[in-house]
Design a protein around this motif. Structure first.
Motif, mmCIF file in Angstrom:
data_model
loop_
_atom_site.group_PDB
_atom_site.id
_atom_site.type_symbol
_atom_site.label_atom_id
_atom_site.label_comp_id
_atom_site.label_asym_id
_atom_site.label_seq_id
_atom_site.Cartn_x
_atom_site.Cartn_y
_atom_site.Cartn_z
ATOM 1 N N LEU A 469 3.122 22.012 4.921
ATOM 2 C CA LEU A 469 3.218 22.345 3.503
ATOM 3 C C LEU A 469 2.723 21.232 2.587
ATOM 4 C CD1 LEU A 469 6.728 24.080 3.220
ATOM 5 C CD2 LEU A 469 4.537 25.020 3.965
ATOM 6 N N ALA A 470 2.449 20.059 3.139
ATOM 7 C CA ALA A 470 2.086 18.907 2.321
ATOM 8 C C ALA A 470 0.850 19.224 1.479
ATOM 9 C CB ALA A 470 1.810 17.703 3.213
ATOM 10 N N PRO A 471 0.863 18.804 0.206
ATOM 11 C CA PRO A 471 -0.314 19.069 -0.635
ATOM 12 C C PRO A 471 -1.562 18.378 -0.070
ATOM 13 C CG PRO A 471 1.279 17.665 -1.798
ATOM 14 C CD PRO A 471 1.943 18.139 -0.543
ATOM 15 N N PHE A 472 -1.384 17.220 0.527
ATOM 16 C CA PHE A 472 -2.442 16.517 1.250
ATOM 17 C C PHE A 472 -1.804 15.940 2.503
ATOM 18 C CE2 PHE A 472 -3.318 16.237 -3.239
ATOM 19 C CZ PHE A 472 -4.649 16.614 -3.334
ATOM 20 N N ALA A 473 -2.589 15.837 3.572
ATOM 21 C CA ALA A 473 -2.031 15.261 4.796
ATOM 22 C C ALA A 473 -1.992 13.739 4.700
ATOM 23 C CB ALA A 473 -2.850 15.701 6.002
ATOM 24 N N VAL A 474 -2.961 13.184 3.945
ATOM 25 C CA VAL A 474 -3.107 11.725 3.928
ATOM 26 C C VAL A 474 -3.216 11.208 2.500
ATOM 27 C CG1 VAL A 474 -4.603 9.791 4.603
ATOM 28 C CG2 VAL A 474 -4.331 11.748 6.154
ATOM 29 N N GLU A 475 -2.521 10.121 2.237
ATOM 30 C CA GLU A 475 -2.762 9.383 0.998
ATOM 31 C C GLU A 475 -3.508 8.098 1.353
ATOM 32 O OE1 GLU A 475 0.156 8.939 -2.001
ATOM 33 O OE2 GLU A 475 -0.697 7.066 -2.726
ATOM 34 N N LEU A 476 -4.659 7.954 0.724
ATOM 35 C CA LEU A 476 -5.448 6.736 0.910
ATOM 36 C C LEU A 476 -5.131 5.836 -0.274
ATOM 37 C CD1 LEU A 476 -9.129 7.691 1.756
ATOM 38 C CD2 LEU A 476 -7.750 5.911 2.829
ATOM 39 N N MET A 477 -4.484 4.726 0.006
ATOM 40 C CA MET A 477 -4.082 3.875 -1.107
ATOM 41 C C MET A 477 -4.983 2.650 -1.189
ATOM 42 S SD MET A 477 -0.506 2.041 -1.824
ATOM 43 C CE MET A 477 0.512 3.450 -1.582
ATOM 44 N N LEU A 478 -5.557 2.467 -2.366
ATOM 45 C CA LEU A 478 -6.402 1.287 -2.575
ATOM 46 C C LEU A 478 -5.551 0.180 -3.172
ATOM 47 C CD1 LEU A 478 -9.563 3.017 -3.939
ATOM 48 C CD2 LEU A 478 -9.589 1.204 -2.236
ATOM 49 N N VAL A 479 -5.510 -0.951 -2.474
ATOM 50 C CA VAL A 479 -4.725 -2.070 -2.983
ATOM 51 C C VAL A 479 -5.300 -2.511 -4.330
ATOM 52 C CG1 VAL A 479 -3.995 -4.447 -2.556
ATOM 53 C CG2 VAL A 479 -4.089 -2.805 -0.667
ATOM 54 N N ASN A 480 -6.622 -2.633 -4.385
ATOM 55 C CA ASN A 480 -7.282 -3.013 -5.626
ATOM 56 C C ASN A 480 -8.593 -2.228 -5.756
ATOM 57 O OD1 ASN A 480 -8.558 -4.146 -7.776
ATOM 58 N ND2 ASN A 480 -8.508 -6.256 -7.001
ATOM 59 N N PRO A 481 -8.580 -1.187 -6.581
ATOM 60 C CA PRO A 481 -9.752 -0.321 -6.681
ATOM 61 C C PRO A 481 -10.973 -1.038 -7.261
ATOM 62 C CG PRO A 481 -8.139 0.282 -8.343
ATOM 63 C CD PRO A 481 -7.491 -0.729 -7.456
ATOM 64 N N ARG A 482 -10.720 -2.221 -7.878
ATOM 65 C CA ARG A 482 -11.871 -2.932 -8.454
ATOM 66 C C ARG A 482 -12.628 -3.741 -7.399
ATOM 67 N NH1 ARG A 482 -9.149 -5.236 -13.824
ATOM 68 N NH2 ARG A 482 -7.484 -5.484 -12.325
ATOM 69 N N GLU A 483 -12.024 -3.862 -6.255
ATOM 70 C CA GLU A 483 -12.691 -4.584 -5.160
ATOM 71 C C GLU A 483 -13.729 -3.666 -4.516
ATOM 72 O OE1 GLU A 483 -9.406 -7.381 -3.297
ATOM 73 O OE2 GLU A 483 -10.292 -5.967 -1.848
ATOM 74 N N GLU A 484 -14.963 -4.060 -4.587
ATOM 75 C CA GLU A 484 -16.035 -3.179 -4.134
ATOM 76 C C GLU A 484 -15.923 -2.825 -2.650
ATOM 77 O OE1 GLU A 484 -20.547 -3.683 -4.702
ATOM 78 O OE2 GLU A 484 -19.574 -4.271 -6.591
ATOM 79 N N ASP A 485 -15.566 -3.829 -1.847
ATOM 80 C CA ASP A 485 -15.469 -3.608 -0.396
ATOM 81 C C ASP A 485 -14.425 -2.557 -0.056
ATOM 82 O OD1 ASP A 485 -17.361 -5.362 0.061
ATOM 83 O OD2 ASP A 485 -16.099 -6.916 1.032
ATOM 84 N N SER A 486 -13.258 -2.688 -0.691
ATOM 85 C CA SER A 486 -12.200 -1.720 -0.388
ATOM 86 C C SER A 486 -12.639 -0.326 -0.786
ATOM 87 C CB SER A 486 -10.889 -2.001 -1.114
ATOM 88 O OG SER A 486 -10.767 -3.305 -1.505
ATOM 89 N N MET A 487 -13.263 -0.203 -1.957
ATOM 90 C CA MET A 487 -13.693 1.107 -2.419
ATOM 91 C C MET A 487 -14.665 1.718 -1.425
ATOM 92 S SD MET A 487 -13.104 3.418 -4.440
ATOM 93 C CE MET A 487 -12.712 3.664 -6.146
ATOM 94 N N LYS A 488 -15.562 0.923 -0.928
ATOM 95 C CA LYS A 488 -16.552 1.432 0.037
ATOM 96 C C LYS A 488 -15.861 1.964 1.294
ATOM 97 C CE LYS A 488 -20.937 -0.848 -0.637
ATOM 98 N NZ LYS A 488 -21.084 -2.314 -0.652
ATOM 99 N N VAL A 489 -14.947 1.149 1.818
ATOM 100 C CA VAL A 489 -14.231 1.553 3.038
ATOM 101 C C VAL A 489 -13.433 2.829 2.767
ATOM 102 C CG1 VAL A 489 -12.375 0.901 4.642
ATOM 103 C CG2 VAL A 489 -14.103 -0.787 3.981
ATOM 104 N N ALA A 490 -12.755 2.851 1.617
ATOM 105 C CA ALA A 490 -11.917 4.017 1.286
ATOM 106 C C ALA A 490 -12.765 5.275 1.139
ATOM 107 C CB ALA A 490 -11.135 3.749 0.010
#
Ligand code: ATP
Ligand code: MG
Length: 576
Positions: A469-490
């Protein structure tokens, strides 16, 4: 979906108006918002859950051979006059007129509309059996809308209606629906119980309710761990006691004692030094224009539905104190079985008392050592009380009954020919004779399931959605969305998961990490993947199952695969 650009208005504080956990959490997690009493808007995340429930219901109904249709919400009064319910239904039915002054109602249920369809379209026995269902908005002007969408006035229901030529065929249609319901509630990840239910004024001999077990449930269900018997309080039978209880050491002649000014049974019991259970209480009820005096053990509760059945009347209501005095000549607190005016009907449990203590039918007096048949007429012994925990199971007669609270999420019953006869539906049988088909009807509270699932699956921090029933199975949490590397991986991870058919919510907000963690716990998505920080520098992503404390670091390239495997594994277990 992205958190930052979606309406997910989470609340830090508990909303004051919410009494139960599911209501509180649905508001706090931003799933719903109230428009008026019992009327709610479903926000994006809430709607996703509602759609998941709908999809499961639809899949199982289709698999069971039911045909989906969609009937109108607005229904002409004429149909309800034909069935007799325009008069019967009462204030729960929302009635209104069109510009031409014609009467309509907003459908609380659809027996009339589907029966009208059947009389126009079903011609021959070859068209049967048939089962039509819809998933559609109902309106019932509930006296006490409460607990959010749990008991709303507007709510989403799945209602199905079967048409069969004979009882054996209806029995089969009914069984197919019971099986489908078991699959539906199982797949929703709910702990539930199917219980025998009273058929009420709708008639028919057969009815089952499906209850999700939860402390906050409005209903009480009785069940036996020994033989599996389960019934709701209107249906659960209490047995005639097998032995008389020794309520007095030796039975002397009846005595009268003054109990001046004592209003409650507790006061009288304390004064007389006896337990409330040794006392007989009298209640006056009226039904079909007649009055009855009902006797119950002091510690037992009357069940009005059982009383109506026992007395053989349509419905009964409890008489108000003034009315009791008008009918009996005494005040409520002094009413008793000895020398009264009304016919006596006593709960079976009282047959177990060798002697009784009761009101004396004289204001401010009670009698002691009363004996049935000696001091008053022997009453008719009937089953009119709510069973209590520990009563012997009426089926196996061995194990004790237990009581649990439940939320009714589904209801199936055999209607027989109530509507088909009233609305003159006939089909030709194999011999060319016109026959009246018989019906079954099958409801599921689609929107109520969402609340019921939360009642069963939450902790202090928030919701813990069953995967299905979950609205989404996964939550992808970005520690810092301004970090380009993390955004790319996410983003790469989001894409890969989505391609594998997994719903992902990415928390891309530029918020403090603490806020994001709190919201993640509140929303309760089953899996969480945290991208950024130290673990990302090491080439890993941290994953966690909601409801479990462990965190694991998984190499970036493997994260999607690991999550997919876990989700598939859980989904498979949910279906088995
Ligand atoms: P209840 O005893 O809870 O009022 P009911 O006997 O009136 O239920 P049905 O007419 O059998 O309910 O409706 C089918 C299903 O619709 C119920 O099993 C329940 O899950 C759901 N339902 C009924 N009333 C409401 C409501 N006011 N809000 C949400 N769901 C409801
Ligand atoms: Mg109701």
């Amino acid at each position: 979906m992205r958190f930052g650009t979606t309406l997910i208005p989470t609340l830090k504080e508990n909303p004051g108006e919410a009494r139960v956990e599911s209501h509180r959490l649905m508001l706090r997690a931003g799933l719903i918002r109230q428009l008026g009493a019992g009327i709610y808007t479903w926000l994006p995340l809430g709607l996703k859950v509602l759609r998941k429930v709908e999809a499961i219901v639809r899949e199982e109904m289709d698999a069971a051979g039911a045909q989906e249709i969609l009937m109108p919400s607005v229904q002409p009064a004429e149909l309800w006059e034909e069935s007799g319910r325009w008069q019967m239904y009462g204030p729960e039915l929302l009635r209104f007129q069109d510009r031409g002054g014609r009467n309509f109602c907003y459908g609380p249920t659809h027996e009339e509309v589907v029966t009208d369809l059947a009389r126009r379209e079903l011609r021959s026995y070859r068209d049967l059996p048939a089962n039509f269902y819809q998933i559609q908005t109902k309106f019932r002007d509930e006296v006490r809308p409460r607990f959010g969408i749990m008991r709303g006035r507007e709510f989403l229901m799945k209602d199905a209606y079967s048409f069969d030529l004979d009882e054996a065929s209806l029995e089969n249609s009914y069984r197919i629906m019971v099986d489908a319901y078991n699959r539906i509630f199982g797949r929703c990840g709910l702990k539930y119980r199917a219980v025998e239910a009273d058929t009420g004024s709708i008639g028919g001999a057969f009815s089952h309710e499906f209850h999700v077990l939860a402390e906050s449930g409005e209903d009480v269900i009785a069940s036996c761990d020994g033989c599996g018997y389960a019934a709701n309080l209107e249906k659960a039978e209490s047995l005639m006691p097998s032995e008389t209880e020794e309520t007095c050491a030796h039975v002397g002649p009846m005595r009268t004692v003054a109990t001046p000014g004592m209003k409650t049974m507790e006061e009288v019991a304390t004064f007389l030094g006896c337990p409330v259970s040794a006392m007989v209480k009298s209640l006056v009820v009226e039904g079909d224009g007649r009055a009855f005096q009902l006797l119950l053990r002091g510690d037992h509760e009357l069940n009005l539905v059982k009383a109506a059945h026992a007395l053989g009347v349509g419905t009964v209501v409890l008489a108000e104190p003034e009315r009791v005095t008008a009918l009996t000549g005494v005040a409520v607190g002094s009413l008793g079985p000895v020398g009264g005016r009304l016919p006596l009907w006593a709960d079976r449990s009282l047959a177990g008392l060798t002697c009784f203590i009761a009101g004396a039918n004289r204001d401010g007096n009670h009698v002691l050592d009363g004996v049935w048949g000696r001091d008053c007429p022997t009453p008719r012994w009937v089953d009119i009380r709510n069973v209590v925990a520990g009563d012997p199971c009426p089926r196996c007669r061995v194990s004790p009954l237990r009581l649990d609270r439940g939320i009714e999420v589904g209801h199936v019953f055999k209607l027989g020919d109530k509507y088909t006869r009233a609305m003159k539906v006939t089909v030709q049988d194999a011999d060319g004779k016109e026959r009246t088909p018989i019906m079954g009807c099958y409801g599921i509270g689609v929107s109520r399931i969402v609340a019921a699932a939360i009642e069963q699956n939450h902790d202090e921090q928030g919701i813990i959605w069953p995967l299905a029933l979950a609205p989404f199975a996964v939550e992808l949490m970005l520690v810092n969305p301004r970090e380009e590397d993390s955004m790319k991986v996410a983003e790469a991870l989001e894409k890969e998961l989505r391609q594998g058919g997994i719903d992902v919510l990415m928390d891309d907000r530029d918020e403090r990490l603490g806020v994001k963690f709190k919201d993640a716990d509140l929303l309760g998505l089953p899996f969480r993947a945290i991208v950024g920080g130290r673990s990302l520098k090491e080439g890993t992503v941290e994953i966690q199952r909601r409801g479990q404390p462990e965190k694991e670091r998984i190499a970036i390239a493997e994260v999607a695969g690991v999550l997919r495997a876990r989700i598939q594994d859980e989904a498979a277990r949910g279906r088995s």
